[in-house]
Design an enzyme around this catalytic site. Structure first.
Site, short mmCIF file in Angstrom:
data_model
loop_
_atom_site.label_atom_id
_atom_site.label_comp_id
_atom_site.label_asym_id
_atom_site.label_seq_id
_atom_site.Cartn_x
_atom_site.Cartn_y
_atom_site.Cartn_z
N ARG A 168 -3.49 -7.86 -2.41
CA ARG A 168 -2.49 -7.02 -1.75
C ARG A 168 -1.45 -6.62 -2.80
O ARG A 168 -1.27 -7.29 -3.81
CB ARG A 168 -1.82 -7.78 -0.61
CG ARG A 168 -2.79 -8.16 0.49
CD ARG A 168 -2.06 -8.54 1.76
NE ARG A 168 -2.97 -9.11 2.75
CZ ARG A 168 -3.67 -8.40 3.62
NH1 ARG A 168 -3.59 -7.10 3.63
NH2 ARG A 168 -4.47 -9.00 4.49
N GLY A 193 -8.33 -1.11 4.19
CA GLY A 193 -7.71 -0.78 5.46
C GLY A 193 -6.71 0.36 5.38
O GLY A 193 -6.74 1.18 4.44
N ASP A 224 -9.76 -5.29 12.65
CA ASP A 224 -9.08 -5.08 13.93
C ASP A 224 -9.54 -3.83 14.67
O ASP A 224 -9.15 -3.60 15.80
CB ASP A 224 -7.56 -4.93 13.73
CG ASP A 224 -6.93 -6.19 13.19
OD1 ASP A 224 -7.62 -7.22 13.13
OD2 ASP A 224 -5.74 -6.14 12.82
N GLY A 268 -5.83 -9.19 15.38
CA GLY A 268 -5.34 -8.00 16.07
C GLY A 268 -3.82 -7.96 15.97
O GLY A 268 -3.11 -8.43 16.85
N GLU A 323 -3.35 -11.89 17.83
CA GLU A 323 -2.23 -12.44 17.04
C GLU A 323 -0.94 -11.63 17.19
O GLU A 323 0.16 -12.15 17.03
CB GLU A 323 -2.61 -12.54 15.57
CG GLU A 323 -2.92 -11.20 14.92
CD GLU A 323 -3.37 -11.32 13.46
OE1 GLU A 323 -4.34 -10.64 13.09
OE2 GLU A 323 -2.74 -12.08 12.73
N MET A 381 -12.43 -18.33 9.75
CA MET A 381 -13.88 -18.54 9.87
C MET A 381 -14.57 -17.22 10.21
O MET A 381 -15.66 -16.94 9.73
CB MET A 381 -14.17 -19.57 10.95
CG MET A 381 -13.55 -20.90 10.61
SD MET A 381 -14.11 -22.18 11.69
CE MET A 381 -15.83 -22.23 11.30
#
Ligand code: ATP
Ligand code: MG
Length: 483
Positions: A168, A193, A224, A268, A323, A381
């Site tokens: 990032r 993304g 997502d 999410g 989330e 996971m």
């Protein structure tokens, strides 16, 4: 007929008439800023299967409609250029020097896309100079490259993660484009993304400004499923499938104890697609909480009442939550954290732990009921597994479409399926908004019918200032009409 500027163009369709509302939102082409470029016959014409391959060539007239459910006589609406091989290409295979970079968080399928880009370039177009940029955007100027061959990447689709590593932050447009120029790279494939695609757009604009013959192709990655325009993003199917294992585990746990409350937190941040589809797929879930649908605890129609009802009926309950759900509550009750990650994304508070504690406190202290809380967070996971069969096929189509587009001279595009047909979409179009679950869509209604959970739309506790406008319209509507 069709000008190739990155803008909305009213055009005459192949068999329609001018003024029938056909709009092409086109992607840029290298010839827009390099008008003298030569074109060459597509090397696929040398393929052994040419008799079949030639029928797959896409004509300049082919377009993909953004909306397929339309009313009679309504305008034909927005279209995108159809993806696929063209009869003419703008690069000589032996002169192509391609590079691939992966940025942002992990998602099942990244390795399949890398593999298929390498195979597509090499097998379809005879390109053998392909560089892997390691460690995300900053890898352009801070690391050595790795030479990618079909042999090297042959097995990587069986592994999770990214063969090229990721990071990032570290996007420095000028340094990146300097590096592209210095290395003689002329095709850039960028997997990542929303943040990554914004970075790809900046790279494209800088390349255009410098007048370089460099095609920039974005391949959208987000577990997502929150990328706008495209049908769905790769890795999403795999994530929903893997989430079933966590939900099953929670269900087994809570079925085996008295008053078992299972909470499964899924990915999410701003959109609840994974939670919604995992809930619809599972049938063991009693309640699904997503960022788009504000919820509340106390009183009639609240979460506490629903949990108690299900415990009395079934002896257990399973809640799935994204989330990003309930973040406004958390910010009100806890100290809001103002931290950001290296890319500038706001860090979220752990809604799963908070919700577990909140339910536990309520039943222990207020209702004086003993409950057995089981909280599962399978995020890492799920992100780490290899993609499933459906995603592998999908990743292959994405990679091949990207290669066909770059070879044909298109640039500044993102590739993805729009109503099941792959299309080239201007990058800015997929970054300007995020795809979210619409509470007015039929899918959310189907979910509410399948779980029979409260809609949480009839209380003043809903936090109006934070709920999006559409949600509030639904809230207000339903308050009046009361379904
Ligand atoms: P995901 O959110 O699915 O993990 P992402 O691509 O959004 O993926 P980020 O970490 O936000 O992940 O961004 C990835 C890369 O894109 C980083 O290197 C970051 O510096 C760069 N980036 C993010 N936003 C921008 C922007 N607005 N302009 C230029 N570069 C950006
Ligand atoms: Mg992002």
């Amino acid at each position: 007929l069709i000008s190739r500027q990155n803008c909305r163009i009213k055009a005459q369709s192949s068999n329609g008439t001018a003024g029938d509302g056909f709009v092409l939102e086109d992607v840029p082409h290298l010839t827009d800023f390099l008008p003298g470029l030569l074109s060459y016959p597509n090397p696929l014409q040398n393929s052994k299967a040419y008799s079949i391959v030639r029928q797959t060539f896409v004509t300049p007239e082919d377009a993909v409609a953004e909306n397929i459910v339309v009313q009679k006589d309504s305008p034909r609406g927005v279209h995108f250029r159809r993806a696929g091989p063209r009869e003419k290409v703008y690069f000589k295979s032996e002169e192509v020097r391609a590079c691939i970079v992966t940025c942002g968080g992990l998602c099942p399928g990244i390795n399949t896309v890398i593999r298929e880009l390498v195979y597509g370039l090499n097998y379809m177009y005879g390109v053998d100079d392909i560089l892997g940029i390691e460690g995300g955007y900053r890898g352009f100027y801070s690391k050595n490259t790795v030479s990618l061959t079909p042999k090297l990447v042959n097995d990587i689709h069986k592994r999770g993660g990214t063969f090229l590593q990721t990071s990032r932050g570290g996007h420095d447009t000028n340094k990146i484009v300097d590096n592209i120029e210095d290395r003689g790279i002329n095709q850039v494939y960028i997997i990542g993304g929303d943040g990554t695609q914004k970075g790809a757009d900046l790279i494209f604009k800088e390349v255009e400004k410098r007048g370089l013959q460099v095609a920039v192709a974005g391949i959208p990655k987000t577990i997502d499923n929150d990328i706008a325009v495209i049908d769905k993003s790769f890795g999403f199917d795999t994530a929903v499938e893997e989430a079933q294992r966590a939900i099953n585990a929670a269900h087994v746990e809570v079925e085996s104890v008295e008053n078992g409350v299972g909470i499964v937190k899924l990915m999410g941040r701003y959109s609840g697609f994974i939670a919604m589809y995992a809930t619809l797929a599972s049938r063991d879930v009693d309640c699904c909480l997503i960022p788009e649908s504000p919820f509340y605890f106390e009183g009639r129609g609240g979460l506490f009442e629903f949990v108690e009802e299900r415990l009395k009926e079934n002896g257990h309950i399973v809640i799935v939550l994204a989330e990003g759900a309930g973040q406004d509550y958390l910010a009100r009750e806890l100290h809001p954290i103002d931290e950001k990650d290296a890319s500038g994304n706001r860090l979220l508070l752990d809604v799963g732990l908070w919700l577990s504690q909140k339910i536990k406190d309520h039943f222990t202290n207020v209702r004086k009921m003993a409950i057995n809380m089981k909280y599962i967070d399978p995020t890492y996971m799920i992100r780490a597994i290899p993609s499933n069969a459906a995603d592998n096929v999908y990743c292959t189509l994405l990679a091949q479409s990207a290669v066909h587009g770059a070879m044909a001279g298109y640039t500044g595009f993102t590739v993805g399926p729009v109503n099941s047909s792959h299309a080239y979409i201007p990058i800015a179009r997929v970054t300007e908004t995020q795809n979210t679950v619409k509470l007015t869509d039929r899918m959310w209604a189907r979910l509410l019918e399948s779980t029979n959970q409260p809609s949480f739309l009839n209380s003043n506790e809903v936090i109006p200032e934070k709920a999006d406008q559409e949600t509030m319209e639904v809230v207000n509507d339903l308050r009046i009409t009361s379904i």
